[in-house]
Design a protein around this motif. Sequence first.
Motif, PDB file in Angstrom:
ATOM      1  N   PHE A  39       0.686  -1.297  -0.041  1.00 54.14           N
ATOM      2  CA  PHE A  39       0.312  -0.119  -0.117  1.00 54.14           C
ATOM      3  C   PHE A  39       0.809   1.045   0.092  1.00 54.14           C
ATOM      4  O   PHE A  39       0.537   2.452  -0.707  1.00 54.14           O
ATOM      5  N   MET A  83      -6.100   3.574  -5.782  1.00 51.95           N
ATOM      6  CA  MET A  83      -6.219   2.738  -6.887  1.00 51.95           C
ATOM      7  C   MET A  83      -7.609   3.163  -7.850  1.00 51.95           C
ATOM      8  O   MET A  83      -7.073   3.265  -9.248  1.00 51.95           O
ATOM      9  N   ALA A 128      -6.268   0.712   0.048  1.00 50.02           N
ATOM     10  CA  ALA A 128      -5.825   0.466  -1.487  1.00 50.02           C
ATOM     11  C   ALA A 128      -7.234   0.868  -2.319  1.00 50.02           C
ATOM     12  O   ALA A 128      -6.427   1.418  -3.069  1.00 50.02           O
ATOM     13  N   PHE A 187      -1.146  -1.248  -5.460  1.00 49.62           N
ATOM     14  CA  PHE A 187      -2.849  -1.549  -4.863  1.00 49.62           C
ATOM     15  C   PHE A 187      -3.242  -3.148  -5.360  1.00 49.62           C
ATOM     16  O   PHE A 187      -3.803  -3.594  -3.722  1.00 49.62           O
ATOM     17  N   GLY A 223       2.493   1.804  -3.491  1.00 50.69           N
ATOM     18  CA  GLY A 223       1.595   2.746  -4.076  1.00 50.69           C
ATOM     19  C   GLY A 223       0.746   3.753  -4.234  1.00 50.69           C
ATOM     20  O   GLY A 223       0.857   4.581  -4.905  1.00 50.69           O
ATOM     21  N   SER A 271       1.474   2.310  -9.273  1.00 51.82           N
ATOM     22  CA  SER A 271       0.535   2.498  -8.171  1.00 51.82           C
ATOM     23  C   SER A 271      -0.220   1.625  -8.236  1.00 51.82           C
ATOM     24  O   SER A 271      -0.372   1.046  -7.826  1.00 51.82           O
ATOM     25  N   TYR A 296       1.859   6.498  -7.213  1.00 50.09           N
ATOM     26  CA  TYR A 296       0.906   7.915  -6.896  1.00 50.09           C
ATOM     27  C   TYR A 296       1.238   9.256  -7.081  1.00 50.09           C
ATOM     28  O   TYR A 296       0.965   9.884  -7.951  1.00 50.09           O
TER      29      TYR A 296
END
Length: 107
Positions: A31, A67, A63, A50, A34, A46, A38
């Motif tokens: 997470f 996402m 997540a 996720f 990610g 990313s 992101y």
Amino acid sequence: MQGSNGDTQSSSEEWLLLRVGAIPRNSLGWFRCGVGFYNKKDYSKSIECFEKAVTLDPMNYNAFQIMARACIAVNRKEDAIAALKQSVILDNPSDWQLLVELTSNRE
């Protein structure tokens, strides 16, 4: 595969192994990776992170939430809707508005 900035695009695992020398072993680690990708606007990596996070912890609505936003950024609307639906199912009320907005123009 070439990335938008001319770099050779690799998977999130390859990138992490090359640059960091390790990969996460739990949902929280994936997470956080990610979120890092992101924030760098590397939405494909990313999303991969996720996806790994929710595979390890299917209850991780955060997540699914981020996402969905990464999917929107790369025009994967149906994937974004699916992720938002899962977040809402997990009782995250903050995603209802975006889910309604995304699905209101569906045919």
